[in-house]
Motif scaffolding. Structure first.
Motif, short mmCIF file in Angstrom:
data_model
loop_
_atom_site.label_atom_id
_atom_site.label_comp_id
_atom_site.label_asym_id
_atom_site.label_seq_id
_atom_site.Cartn_x
_atom_site.Cartn_y
_atom_site.Cartn_z
N TYR A 188 -19.63 62.14 18.52
CA TYR A 188 -20.67 61.49 17.71
C TYR A 188 -20.05 60.31 16.98
N VAL A 189 -20.60 59.11 17.22
CA VAL A 189 -20.08 57.91 16.54
C VAL A 189 -21.26 57.14 15.96
N LYS A 190 -21.45 57.26 14.70
CA LYS A 190 -22.45 56.50 13.95
C LYS A 190 -23.80 56.40 14.66
N GLY A 191 -24.44 57.55 14.87
CA GLY A 191 -25.78 57.54 15.45
C GLY A 191 -25.81 57.64 16.96
N TYR A 192 -24.67 57.51 17.61
CA TYR A 192 -24.65 57.60 19.09
C TYR A 192 -23.74 58.72 19.55
N TRP A 193 -24.10 59.32 20.65
CA TRP A 193 -23.19 60.27 21.30
C TRP A 193 -22.49 59.51 22.43
N VAL A 194 -21.20 59.28 22.26
CA VAL A 194 -20.46 58.44 23.19
C VAL A 194 -19.73 59.32 24.22
N PRO A 195 -19.98 59.10 25.51
CA PRO A 195 -19.41 59.97 26.54
C PRO A 195 -17.98 59.60 26.94
N PHE A 196 -17.20 60.63 27.27
CA PHE A 196 -15.84 60.45 27.80
C PHE A 196 -15.67 61.43 28.94
N TYR B 202 -13.38 57.97 32.59
CA TYR B 202 -14.36 57.06 31.99
C TYR B 202 -14.22 57.15 30.48
N PHE B 203 -13.86 56.04 29.85
CA PHE B 203 -13.70 56.00 28.40
C PHE B 203 -14.92 55.32 27.80
N ALA B 204 -15.62 56.05 26.93
CA ALA B 204 -16.83 55.52 26.28
C ALA B 204 -17.80 54.96 27.32
#
Lengths: 533, 292
Positions: free
Chosen positions: A253-261, A267-269
């Motif tokens: 979770y990064v400031k309102g977004y769920w960032v995939p890895f 795959y980074f972000a």
């Protein structure tokens, strides 16, 4: 008098291709400039036809099967869902973020097959993580849940604390910095091993190896330890064919977004365009009643569909009639059929080129293009293989029929009938072995096949088996080229958006139609004459 | 496009005609589609030529309905040799040379029963060998005995006939060649089946060079006879007959196939509206230099 007529027709032939090309360009320019056409608007995006097949054998006992179903998300759209449930009851179930399908019945005796089908369009999304965001970011309630340790992601285990220290992770560093270190550790620091079972974060740490699940859990554990909410994602990597495997990756979770890895496939972000999300969190993809010999597999087929946005844009077009797409939809002609019709004039470019410029001998003039249409359903390699199989079978039947001394037409009718039976047999074998592309051989044009067998046999009789095989081989070359043209996505987009391309092709045909030079093979045929004098 | 230009200029500089050029500049411009049947229907063509006093091999019996199919044996009782042909055949397909010996029939050395012959006639009538695969008529024709001067191009004891092809454009002969069978071609003189082609000089009636497949040759591949310098008997008659045919069949570009019978002399075997291009190899020269 006749000289005048000859020059007049020569002028016409010189001018006509130019006129056709000018007309085609003018229409295309008008459409681009004033009607808002562009290739992007109708460029087709890849879509997948997803099929999930489940087999089981009931013993007069209650049955309960539950499967995670995909839903539309920023990276994916799910449409045209359909369910096959035989005599079981189907229902949806919503649990948190996830959606599941449930098949149930009080008592089932014998074999059943259930299925779920949907059209999936996925896209690639890349995220930029602002380097000023710290782990102390504001965390909403629904994300705070993903900070808690659990039995698989033991984020407060001493082993994880130790790892945080040794990797120099710190909640005083930015989320971006921490994510990079965590990602690099999981991707490159842990060996990849394919496990069939589930491995928790701490075990993965001790073994120093993990599969996709273990790598993702160790990433989640490290992130949660630093105060960054992290959750597992379960999904499917899309590729044509049959398979059983599902995949796991992780989101922070990064400031309102769920960032995939994805530490497994690096795959980074970023979520690549072939990832389909099925569920979030530590839930099973599928659950079922025990001891019912339960089996399942995915069957995926790549397809092309126009993007919804592009189509909507063109629908507002005042010159709707120019928009073939919309016109054909009105009479319920499928895009697939439209593609065959509209690509045929372009596909026979290969036929004309190989005949008049190269000089290859084939069975029948347009036979290769018709064979190419047959390949559309089976794919090129399967198509060539099946075609050869049918030719062999047909030739054997033809030799046997020859012994019966039958009249020409009834003999052809028998040949056609046996080819049909053979194709149906191949389809049945294909279905039972699960080779569905193979099974689509039933859609091959039977009459074309029969006439080809007949030509093959006559040529064999007249000039020997090697000559017949040579011509069969050349026919395959022309058919494959024709197939390559007709199945080119780029050309399809151009022709469907700008059908006036066909005028340009006609101009090419006029040019080749007046070409009186050598066919390429005539250079060998007349080589001695060419060298002489 | 530039490459296609080379494909066009190189052969035209050497005067060689390829299939594209033949179709565009010779066949389509000289031969009207509606007159093709005048030569594609061989029985009709022979009858018309006969009316114009051009000799043709005799038609012995025509099978144009199932009713008469089995009557051939009665009609041909007095013939020991005959040929079966499809009326609208092409490329020599479906032609069978039949020999009778002690009430048995033989073709290419193999015995054929009456039933086999009936079946072959049925096949022809059903269109198995016709140019457009539609139903056809079969006919029996008298056999030709090679003129002794031409028999040096055939093998002893082998069936097969040599013929002479002359190509005309608007009644003017462009090129001529003699076609002879080989072991490989199984008695047939068709070049694509392995027969040999030997060029004929139009002025002197003498044979020149030859070709086998796409290669130049100077000797017959089987009996090693030298190909050059043999006079073609009755060649002047052939040239004369041929020059009348374009006007009769109303086709401007034709290939006329002649045979030279030991007793009857020059005869027209058939007329072709789409003559092939191998005659250039047989003459070791291009047709392009001869076309007007």
């Amino acid at each position: 008098m006749s000289v005048n007529r000859l020059t007049a027709s020569k002028v016409l032939i010189g001018v006509l291709p130019a006129l056709l090309i000018i007309a085609a360009s003018a229409v295309a320019m008008y459409k681009i400039k004033y009607l808002g056409y562009n290739l992007e608007a109708v460029t087709q995006s890849e879509s997948y036809h997803l099929e999930m097949v489940m087999d089981f054998n009931g013993h007069s006992s209650p049955i309960d099967i539950s499967m995670a179903l995909p839903k539309s998300l920023p990276n994916q759209t799910v449409s045209d869902e359909a369910f096959g449930s035989e005599d079981l009851k189907f229902s949806f179930q919503k649990t948190g973020l996830n959606r599941r399908g449930k098949w149930g019945a009080g008592s089932i005796e014998g074999k059943r097959q259930l299925n779920y089908t949907a059209t999936i369009i996925t896209k690639n999304i890349k995220y930029e993580i602002d380097s000023t965001i710290m782990p102390s970011q504001e965390i909403p309630n629904n994300a705070a849940f993903y900070l808690l340790p659990d039995s698989m992601i033991q984020s407060e285990d001493p082993a994880i604390n130790l790892l945080v220290d040794s990797l120099h992770l710190s909640s005083d560093s930015s989320v971006l910095y921490n994510s990079k270190i965590i990602y690099e550790f999981a991707t490159f620091g842990l060996n990849y091993v394919r496990y069939s079972g589930t491995i928790d974060a701490v075990t993965a740490y001790h073994l120093n190896e993990a599969s996709c699940g273990g790598k993702s859990r160790i990433m989640a554990a490290l992130a949660r330890n630093l105060g960054i909410p992290a959750r597992l994602v379960g999904g499917k990597i899309l590729s044509s064919g049959q398979s059983k495997a599902t995949h796991i990756w992780v989101e922070f979770y990064v400031k309102g977004y769920w960032v995939p890895f994805c530490p497994t496939n690096k795959y980074f972000a970023e979520i690549p365009s072939n990832y389909l999300i099925l569920y979030y969190g530590e839930v099973p993809f599928i659950t079922h009643t025990k001891d019912i010999n339960f089996k399942y597999y995915f069957n995926l087929k790549k397809r092309l569909t126009s993007t919804v946005a592009g189509l909507n844009k063109l629908k507002k077009n005042p010159l709707d009639i120019l928009n073939i797409w919309a016109t054909f939809k009105k009479v319920a002609i499928s895009l697939e059929l439209l593609k065959i019709i509209i690509m045929l004039p372009i596909g026979i470019l290969a036929v004309v080129f190989f005949r008049n410029i190269i000089g290859l001998e084939t069975f029948g003039t347009f036979m290769p293009a018709l064979i190419a249409i047959g390949f559309r359903d089976t794919g090129l390699w399967n198509g060539v293989l099946l075609f050869s199989l049918i030719m062999c079978f047909g030739s054997v039947v033809r030799i046997l029929l020859d012994k019966l001394h039958l009249l020409h037409t009834p003999r052809l009718a028998i040949l056609l009938s046996t080819v049909v039976l053979f194709n149906l047999g191949l389809t049945a074998v294909g279905v039972s072995l699960g080779y569905l592309n193979f099974a689509r051989v039933a859609l091959f044009p039977m009459i074309i096949l029969t006439l080809t067998v007949e030509r093959l046999s006559i040529i064999t009789e007249e000039s020997g088996i090697w000559n017949a095989l040579r011509i069969a081989f050349l026919t395959m070359i022309v058919a494959s080229s024709s197939y390559a043209i007709m199945s080119s996505r780029f050309l399809q987009s151009i022709v469907i958006t700008f059908p006036e391309t066909i005028l340009v092709v006609i101009a090419i045909y006029i040019y080749i139609g007046r070409y009186s030079g050598f066919r390429l093979i005539e250079f060998t045929r007349f080589k001695h004459l060419l060298v002489r004098s | 496009m530039a490459l296609l230009d080379i494909f066009k200029k190189l052969p035209s500089k050497k005067g060689i005609v390829g299939i594209n050029k033949r179709n565009l500049d010779l066949i389509y411009t000289h031969n009207k589609r509606s007159f093709f049947p005048n030569v594609d229907n061989k029985i009709l063509c022979k009858n018309v030529l006969k009316e114009h006093n051009i000799p043709v091999p005799k038609t012995l019996f025509v099978v144009d309905s199932p009713k008469v199919l089995k009557k051939w044996n009665l009609e041909l009782a007095s013939y020991d040799h005959f040929v079966i042909k499809p009326n609208r055949g092409f490329g020599g397909n479906g032609i069978k040379l039949i020999k009778r010996k002690d009430d048995s029939f033989y073709s290419s050395g193999e015995e054929m029963t009456q039933d086999d012959i009936n079946f072959h006639l049925q096949q022809i009538c059903n269109g198995a060998f016709s140019i457009d695969n539609t139903s056809d008529t079969a006919y029996f024709e008298e056999t030709i005995t090679n003129h002794p001067e031409l028999s040096l191009f055939t093998l002893d004891g082998q069936d097969g006939i040599t013929d002479i092809r002359i190509i005309y454009q608007d009644n003017i002969p462009l090129m001529a060649m003699l076609r002879a069978p080989t072991k490989e071609s199984d008695g047939k003189a068709n070049l694509h089946q392995g027969g040999i082609g030997i060029g004929i000089d139009l002025d002197s009636s003498l044979t020149t060079n030859g070709c086998h497949k796409n290669n130049f040759i100077t000797q017959h591949p089987d009996n090693k006879t030298n190909l050059k310098g043999h006079e073609i008997p009755f060649f002047q008659e052939m040239l004369e007959y041929g020059a009348k045919i374009s006007d009769i069949v109303r086709l401007g570009y034709i290939g006329v196939d002649f045979v030279c019978d030991a007793s009857q002399g020059a005869m027209v075997l058939e007329v072709n509206a789409r003559p092939g291009l191998n005659i250039q190899l047989a003459n070791q020269d291009g047709l392009g230099t001869k076309i007007k």
